[in-house]
Design a protein around this motif. Structure first.
Motif, short mmCIF file in Angstrom:
data_model
loop_
_atom_site.label_atom_id
_atom_site.label_comp_id
_atom_site.label_asym_id
_atom_site.label_seq_id
_atom_site.Cartn_x
_atom_site.Cartn_y
_atom_site.Cartn_z
N TYR A 14 -80.24 -57.25 -13.62
CA TYR A 14 -80.12 -57.39 -15.07
C TYR A 14 -80.51 -56.07 -15.73
O TYR A 14 -80.99 -55.15 -15.08
N LEU A 15 -80.30 -56.00 -17.05
CA LEU A 15 -80.62 -54.82 -17.82
C LEU A 15 -81.40 -55.23 -19.06
O LEU A 15 -81.12 -56.26 -19.67
N VAL A 16 -82.39 -54.42 -19.43
CA VAL A 16 -83.12 -54.63 -20.68
C VAL A 16 -82.57 -53.62 -21.67
O VAL A 16 -82.78 -52.41 -21.53
N ASP A 17 -81.84 -54.12 -22.65
CA ASP A 17 -81.08 -53.26 -23.56
C ASP A 17 -81.77 -53.20 -24.92
O ASP A 17 -82.08 -54.24 -25.52
N ARG A 18 -82.02 -51.97 -25.39
CA ARG A 18 -82.57 -51.74 -26.72
C ARG A 18 -81.50 -51.02 -27.53
O ARG A 18 -81.27 -49.83 -27.35
N ALA A 19 -80.85 -51.77 -28.41
CA ALA A 19 -79.72 -51.23 -29.18
C ALA A 19 -80.17 -50.99 -30.62
O ALA A 19 -80.72 -51.89 -31.26
N SER A 20 -79.92 -49.79 -31.12
CA SER A 20 -80.40 -49.46 -32.46
C SER A 20 -79.49 -48.44 -33.12
O SER A 20 -78.58 -47.88 -32.50
N HIS A 71 -77.54 -47.30 -27.23
CA HIS A 71 -78.16 -48.18 -26.25
C HIS A 71 -79.13 -47.40 -25.35
O HIS A 71 -78.72 -46.55 -24.57
N ASP A 72 -80.40 -47.71 -25.53
CA ASP A 72 -81.46 -47.15 -24.70
C ASP A 72 -81.85 -48.27 -23.74
O ASP A 72 -82.52 -49.23 -24.12
N THR A 73 -81.42 -48.16 -22.49
CA THR A 73 -81.43 -49.30 -21.59
C THR A 73 -82.25 -49.00 -20.34
O THR A 73 -82.24 -47.88 -19.84
N ALA A 74 -82.95 -50.03 -19.86
CA ALA A 74 -83.76 -49.90 -18.64
C ALA A 74 -83.32 -50.94 -17.64
O ALA A 74 -82.84 -52.02 -18.01
N VAL A 106 -91.08 -62.53 -19.48
CA VAL A 106 -89.64 -62.76 -19.46
C VAL A 106 -89.20 -63.02 -18.02
O VAL A 106 -89.53 -62.25 -17.11
N ASP A 107 -88.48 -64.12 -17.84
CA ASP A 107 -87.90 -64.47 -16.54
C ASP A 107 -86.39 -64.51 -16.72
O ASP A 107 -85.83 -65.55 -17.09
N PRO A 108 -85.69 -63.39 -16.51
CA PRO A 108 -84.25 -63.36 -16.75
C PRO A 108 -83.48 -64.36 -15.90
O PRO A 108 -82.46 -64.90 -16.36
N GLY A 109 -83.94 -64.60 -14.67
CA GLY A 109 -83.24 -65.55 -13.80
C GLY A 109 -83.18 -66.94 -14.40
O GLY A 109 -82.20 -67.67 -14.21
N LYS A 110 -84.22 -67.31 -15.12
CA LYS A 110 -84.27 -68.63 -15.76
C LYS A 110 -83.84 -68.56 -17.23
O LYS A 110 -83.76 -69.60 -17.90
N GLY A 111 -83.60 -67.34 -17.72
CA GLY A 111 -83.25 -67.19 -19.12
C GLY A 111 -84.38 -67.56 -20.04
O GLY A 111 -84.14 -68.07 -21.15
N GLU A 112 -85.62 -67.28 -19.64
CA GLU A 112 -86.79 -67.73 -20.39
C GLU A 112 -87.59 -66.56 -20.95
O GLU A 112 -87.75 -65.52 -20.29
N ARG A 113 -88.12 -66.79 -22.12
CA ARG A 113 -89.06 -65.88 -22.78
C ARG A 113 -90.23 -66.72 -23.25
O ARG A 113 -90.07 -67.57 -24.12
N THR A 114 -91.40 -66.52 -22.66
CA THR A 114 -92.57 -67.33 -22.98
C THR A 114 -93.78 -66.42 -23.19
O THR A 114 -93.73 -65.22 -22.89
N GLU A 115 -94.86 -66.98 -23.69
CA GLU A 115 -96.09 -66.19 -23.80
C GLU A 115 -96.62 -65.90 -22.40
O GLU A 115 -96.59 -66.75 -21.51
N LEU A 116 -97.12 -64.70 -22.23
CA LEU A 116 -97.68 -64.31 -20.94
C LEU A 116 -98.92 -65.15 -20.62
O LEU A 116 -99.20 -65.46 -19.46
N ASP A 148 -76.88 -59.53 -18.45
CA ASP A 148 -76.54 -59.66 -17.05
C ASP A 148 -75.64 -58.49 -16.64
O ASP A 148 -75.38 -57.57 -17.44
N GLU A 149 -75.12 -58.54 -15.43
CA GLU A 149 -74.35 -57.42 -14.90
C GLU A 149 -73.03 -57.20 -15.63
O GLU A 149 -72.41 -56.14 -15.51
#
Length: 738
Positions: free
Chosen positions: A429-435, A419-422, A52-62, A447-448
């Motif tokens: 940025y924040l990685v948000d796990r909402a459940s 929200h369990d967030t890292a 994941v590259d948040p700056g580019k808004g991208e999610r790709t295979e590693l 984003d912020e």
């Protein structure tokens, strides 16, 4: 009907699939693995590795999973599937991935697989931020080796029995469990940001009272083996202490902190120490033995000089975090100002102190707690955090932002999900796990301002529902005082038609009373210290309740257990709630109620059977600390205070037992000694009460390698004594450990 008709092997097989390792395979989870300072990260889920590259808004295979699978198949001569790559200990550095597969270490870079000769870091080793060094413990000393295998040397040489660097308290060291995995003890240390120095504590347990554990059936055979460990008990004058030290890797020198030894009775002091961002200073929290005083201390890593920056005292415990062992919320800014979490106003809020620790401004306020600090932007004077109490359910966490001057409070999430967030180390940025209890974590990068940058995972529950799973229901009820709202989770028996339930169904209270945490989270698959889902699959209604005296809400709510630890997180609240649920749901048979739990939950289960025999008919208590007068120092001293210790004794109430009780304990439990169960059994024998007991040879506190057997015996006990049936002959397989 009195419950399910004649449970079969098929019912037990379905219950088995509700156990945590099998549930986890059906719902992907996301744990961010930061790359460098966190501008990018990767994670593994559902058999894929994602970059994941948040700056580019991208999610790709590693990496190209098909090409890696093909390359591994050619290299090893073993067929490897792209969706089930056997990768162990993966490490990502820019565009290079190193991993172990089928016993060999490899590097994948530029589309090519190459064998490499290196030993990956073990779980009890710590890699330096620049990736060049690995720090580890050996015979109580701290050692370092280079990643290329060229160097290995000791940084300390003065450890001795009972005096070890980076060690956990003997009672919390997991020695027996780690031995079963072929791993040595964990070593707790912190690398400086520039990878040149290590901060480490030295734990002193010399001369402390010892306890003896007997291993009846040693792995290699032969006679029983004696194991000794330091185990001071409440009110013993002797107690473990620790000191702080800074180790220089290049110079191979040690600087000793000048503080006198501090109490280390709770075994978590070492999680509250950190380097400043520039690596010039060390800060740590120091707590008094009775936990009523908390200091923020500064250590100069060049000289060892120490200074107190801030001190807070209280009539009861002064907690450093909402729940024991969580990451510190204390931040020392570059200006010298201190962001500090405190419950002094009755909740849990952020305060900003001047550099001299004198003047304080309250940053957050209100009848709700700050649950975690995610990020501090010193330049813009902003802080991002998780706020509880923003919804009707006080445990639901929302992401919020506020200025360090207390202005501009803004909720960045505005829903009913938890929200369990890292946040990455570099921020941005924040990685948000909402459940929710019914909805698996919906994972997004925000984003912020809380706007979505990248959607990551949005799993459903179809695979679980296909096994008969139904989500637990979140409920609110009233405590035994008739006015305080308390919350919990409620699992209906599998297959129950809520429109027309047939017959009445027994209830099991799946208990863990803290008091250092809360357990019935408003989130998906929260850690219940057990397996309510499996019991629901066997036709039981199951509840998990956070009574008064547990963490996560106001200071007064938590302090309800202070001086009354024997009430096990307000068992009277559990009784009131189960009665209330019975009135709401006439199909609940509150004349057939069981109770079970592990560790503090084991204590609560046995306590419930003798303190409230009018409700609880059947109990299974696993690894219970049945008399904290003879337990770990922390529980009685920190959470019971100076109150009468005799109130902590369940054996004192043994004559009250009226129902069926099964006690289970591992013989090598270092945390809660097996003698705790023996004490209770002795008291029950004296009272001429019948009791069932299972002592697991070689079992540690978790009884990890035999837990399938413990689960099956627990199920059988409730089926036999609550359902009134003879259980089927089904046998569970050993549970996956990874």
């Amino acid at each position: 009907m009195t419950g399910p008709e004649s449970l079969t092997d098929a019912d037990y097989a379905r219950a088995e699939q509700m156990l945590a390792p099998y549930r986890a395979r059906r719902v992907p989870t996301v744990t961010p693995q930061w790359i460098g300072d966190g501008e990018r990260f990767w994670y593994a889920a559902a058999g894929r590795h994602v970059l994941v590259d948040p700056g580019k808004g991208e999610r790709t295979e590693l990496f190209d999973h098909e090409r890696v699978a093909a390359a591994l198949s050619r290299e090893t001569g073993t067929a490897v599937e792209a969706g089930a790559l056997p990768l162990v200990s993966p490490e990502v550095d820019d565009d290079t991935i190193r991993f172990t597969a089928l016993g060999q270490r490899y590097r994948w870079a530029d589309g090519a697989l190459t064998r490499i000769d290196e030993t990956p870091p073990l779980p009890n080793e710590t890699v330096s931020p620049d990736g060049r060094w690995i720090a580890f413990g050996r015979d109580g000393n701290i050692w370092v080796r280079s990643r290329d295998g060229g160097e290995e040397f000791a940084l300390t040489d003065d450890a001795e029995p009972g005096l070890a660097y980076g060690a956990a308290n003997a009672s919390m060291s997991l020695t027996v469990l780690l031995r079963s995995f072929g791993t040595g003890p964990f070593v707790y240390l912190v690398w400086s940001p520039d990878s040149t120095r290590l901060l480490v504590h030295r734990l002193d347990e010399r001369g402390l009272p010892e306890q003896v554990l007997v291993e009846s059936v040693p792995p290699g055979g032969g006679r029983p083996v004696e194991h000794r460990l330091s185990y001071p008990m409440p009110d013993d004058e002797a107690h473990p202490t620790l000191t702080w030290h800074v180790l220089d890797v290049a110079a191979r020198t040690k600087v000793d902190g000048q503080d006198p030894p501090e109490p280390a009775v709770h075994g978590t002091a070492f999680v509250y120490a950190w380097w400043s961002a520039d690596g010039d200073l060390v800060h740590y929290l120091r707590q008094s033995r009775d936990a009523r005083t908390l200091h923020l201390r500064r250590l100069d890593p060049a000289t060892g000089a120490t200074t107190t920056l801030l001190t807070e005292t209280g009539a009861t415990r002064v907690d450093a975090t909402p729940q024991l062992g969580e990451p510190t919320m204390t931040h020392v800014l570059g200006t010298g100002e201190i962001l500090w979490w405190s419950q002094r106003d009755g909740w849990g809020h952020l305060w900003l102190y001047s550099a001299d620790g004198g003047e304080a401004t309250q940053v957050t306020s209100g009848q709700w707690p700050v649950r975690a600090v995610l990020r501090v932007d010193e330049e813009r004077r902003l802080v991002w955090f998780l706020a509880g109490g923003q919804r009707d359910d006080p445990y639901v966490r929302q992401i919020a932002r506020i200025g360090l001057d207390g202005s501009g409070f803004t909720l960045l999430t505005d829903d009913d999900l938890d929200h369990d967030t890292a946040a990455p180390p570099g921020g941005g940025y924040l990685v948000d796990r909402a459940s929710s209890p019914a909805l698996p974590p919906q994972v997004r990068v925000l984003d912020e301002d809380g706007e979505v940058l990248v959607e990551l995972e949005a799993p459903g529950t179809d695979a679980l529902r296909a096994e008969g799973w139904t989500p637990p229901e979140r409920f609110r009820a009233t405590a035994a005082d008739g006015r305080t709202p308390v919350y919990g989770l409620f699992w209906r028996p599998h297959g129950l038609d809520v429109r027309d339930p047939q017959g009445r169904h027994p209830v099991i209270d799946h208990v863990y009373p803290g008091p250092q945490n809360h357990r019935a989270l408003p989130a998906f698959d929260s850690p219940h210290q057990g397996e309510p889902e499996a019991l629901a699959a066997l036709g039981f209604a199951v509840v998990a309740i956070d009574g008064r005296g547990t963490a996560g809400r106001s200071k007064a709510f938590h302090d309800h257990s202070y001086g009354d630890l024997g009430n096990a997180g307000s068992l009277d609240d559990h009784v009131a709630v189960i009665r209330e649920l019975g009135r709401r749901h006439p199909w609940l048979d509150t004349d057939r109620v069981g109770i079970t739990g592990h560790s503090a939950g084991g204590f609560a289960a046995a306590r419930g059977m003798v303190a409230h025999p009018e409700l609880y008919r059947v109990g299974v208590a696993v690894a219970g600390n049945h008399d904290d007068t003879y337990g770990l120092q922390m529980w009685a001293e920190h959470y019971h205070g100076d109150a009468d210790r005799s109130a902590l004794s369940t054996p004192a109430l043994a004559a009250n037992l009226a129902g069926k009780l099964l006690l289970i304990h591992g013989e090598l439990d270092e945390t809660v000694l097996v003698t705790q169960t023996h004490r209770l059994v002795d008291a029950l024998i004296t009272a001429d009460k019948d009791v069932d007991m299972l002592i697991v040879p070689g079992g540690d506190h978790s009884i990890l390698h035999r837990r399938h057997y413990v689960f099956r015996r627990t199920w059988d006990y409730f089926v036999r004594h609550l359902h009134g049936q003879e259980p089927p002959a089904y046998r569970l397989a050993p549970l996956p450990l990874g």
